[in-house]
Design an enzyme around this catalytic site. Structure first.
Site, PDB file in Angstrom:
ATOM      1  N   CYS A 107      20.711  12.886 -23.019  1.00 16.43           N
ATOM      2  CA  CYS A 107      21.852  14.155 -23.240  1.00 16.43           C
ATOM      3  C   CYS A 107      23.013  14.045 -22.177  1.00 16.43           C
ATOM      4  O   CYS A 107      23.756  13.267 -22.099  1.00 16.43           O
ATOM      5  CB  CYS A 107      20.858  15.351 -23.503  1.00 16.43           C
ATOM      6  SG  CYS A 107      22.209  16.619 -24.279  1.00 16.43           S
ATOM      7  N   HIS A 208      17.287  14.316 -27.653  1.00 22.78           N
ATOM      8  CA  HIS A 208      16.119  14.587 -26.572  1.00 22.78           C
ATOM      9  C   HIS A 208      15.048  14.188 -27.017  1.00 22.78           C
ATOM     10  O   HIS A 208      14.064  14.650 -27.567  1.00 22.78           O
ATOM     11  CB  HIS A 208      16.222  16.152 -26.559  1.00 22.78           C
ATOM     12  CG  HIS A 208      17.298  16.943 -25.970  1.00 22.78           C
ATOM     13  ND1 HIS A 208      17.085  17.001 -24.428  1.00 22.78           N
ATOM     14  CD2 HIS A 208      18.515  17.307 -25.880  1.00 22.78           C
ATOM     15  CE1 HIS A 208      18.139  17.559 -24.009  1.00 22.78           C
ATOM     16  NE2 HIS A 208      19.055  17.728 -24.787  1.00 22.78           N
ATOM     17  N   GLU A 210      12.311  13.919 -25.253  1.00 20.25           N
ATOM     18  CA  GLU A 210      11.295  14.434 -24.441  1.00 20.25           C
ATOM     19  C   GLU A 210      10.909  15.679 -25.317  1.00 20.25           C
ATOM     20  O   GLU A 210       9.522  16.020 -25.000  1.00 20.25           O
ATOM     21  CB  GLU A 210      11.639  15.133 -23.293  1.00 20.25           C
ATOM     22  CG  GLU A 210      12.497  16.317 -22.997  1.00 20.25           C
ATOM     23  CD  GLU A 210      13.937  16.069 -23.607  1.00 20.25           C
ATOM     24  OE1 GLU A 210      14.577  17.267 -23.641  1.00 20.25           O
ATOM     25  OE2 GLU A 210      14.406  14.683 -24.031  1.00 20.25           O
TER      26      GLU A 210
END
Length: 234
Positions: A107, A208, A210
């Protein structure tokens, strides 16, 4: 050993309320789950000096990059910027590139990579695509498809060309930085990933990973970091 860049924020815990170096735990968990050892790198002058002891670099998400760094006037929708964090992460990126370390930007990390290489950013994505489908509000992820070019590093590493990804951003790549090639797009044409030509693994993604259950993107970074650096004979 994967260096992970940190936020420089004021934070509150227990009886304390003070400036702190902060990394969302999910980034560290994903690096560990992918077989790497995360090493938190605070936003301090000279932190880039530790990179010669590490095997890779992860630039995490976060706030907006200062638009002055790419010659733009701040958009009214922009959030606060951190000169300290911008400077530290740009130094980390430049040193990692010089050392040819594998780099993953997530990002903000992708956006910073683009700015460092002379590119620019769309400062407010809804102005460009005409909808709010890349962010659901403060701290709220939305999901959408991204389509990877079949010859890009991530497509080969993941063995897929379409991904359903968690997304939370209001800025994105506009003009690509020097040497960067776009390698993934959303259905509305926004650039969702880019990689650096001539580098073994410098990849940025706008989504994202994660926040996803799987660790495949982090596994690609760790696998690249596990490849021994070439020995230079003087």
């Amino acid at each position: 050993m994967i260096g992970v860049s940190a936020y420089a924020e004021r934070a509150r815990w227990a009886a304390w309320d003070m400036p702190a170096s902060v990394v969302p735990q999910r980034y560290l968990d994903k690096v560990l789950a992918a077989g790497g050892t995360p090493v938190v790198l605070p936003a301090l002058p000279g932190v880039d000096g530790v990179l010669s002891r590490l095997d890779g670099l992860l630039l995490v998400g976060g706030g907006d990059v200062d638009p002055a760094r790419y010659g733009a006037v701040p958009h009214r929708a922009n959030g606060p910027v951190s000169a300290v964090r911008d400077a530290a992460e740009l130094a980390l990126l430049r040193e990692a590139l010089a050392l040819r370390l594998p780099i993953l930007g997530i990002c903000r990390g992708l956006q910073l990579m683009n700015v460092a290489l002379g590119g620019t950013l769309h400062q407010h994505v809804p102005d460009v695509v005409g909808h709010e489908g890349h962010a659901g509000g403060d701290g709220v992820f939305v999901r959408h498809d991204v389509h990877l070019h079949p010859r890009c590093i991530l497509a080969r590493a993941l063995n897929r060309t379409t991904l359903d990804v968690p997304s939370l951003h209001h800025q994105a790549i506009d003009r690509l930085g020097e040497g960067l090639t776009a390698c993934a797009w959303s259905d509305d044409g926004l650039i969702e990933a880019a990689e650096l030509d001539g580098h073994p693994f410098t990849v940025g993604v706008q989504w994202h990973p994660e926040a996803d259950a799987e660790v495949a993107v982090f596994s690609a970074l760790v696998a690249a970091a596990a490849v021994p650096a070439p020995v230079v004979v003087v």
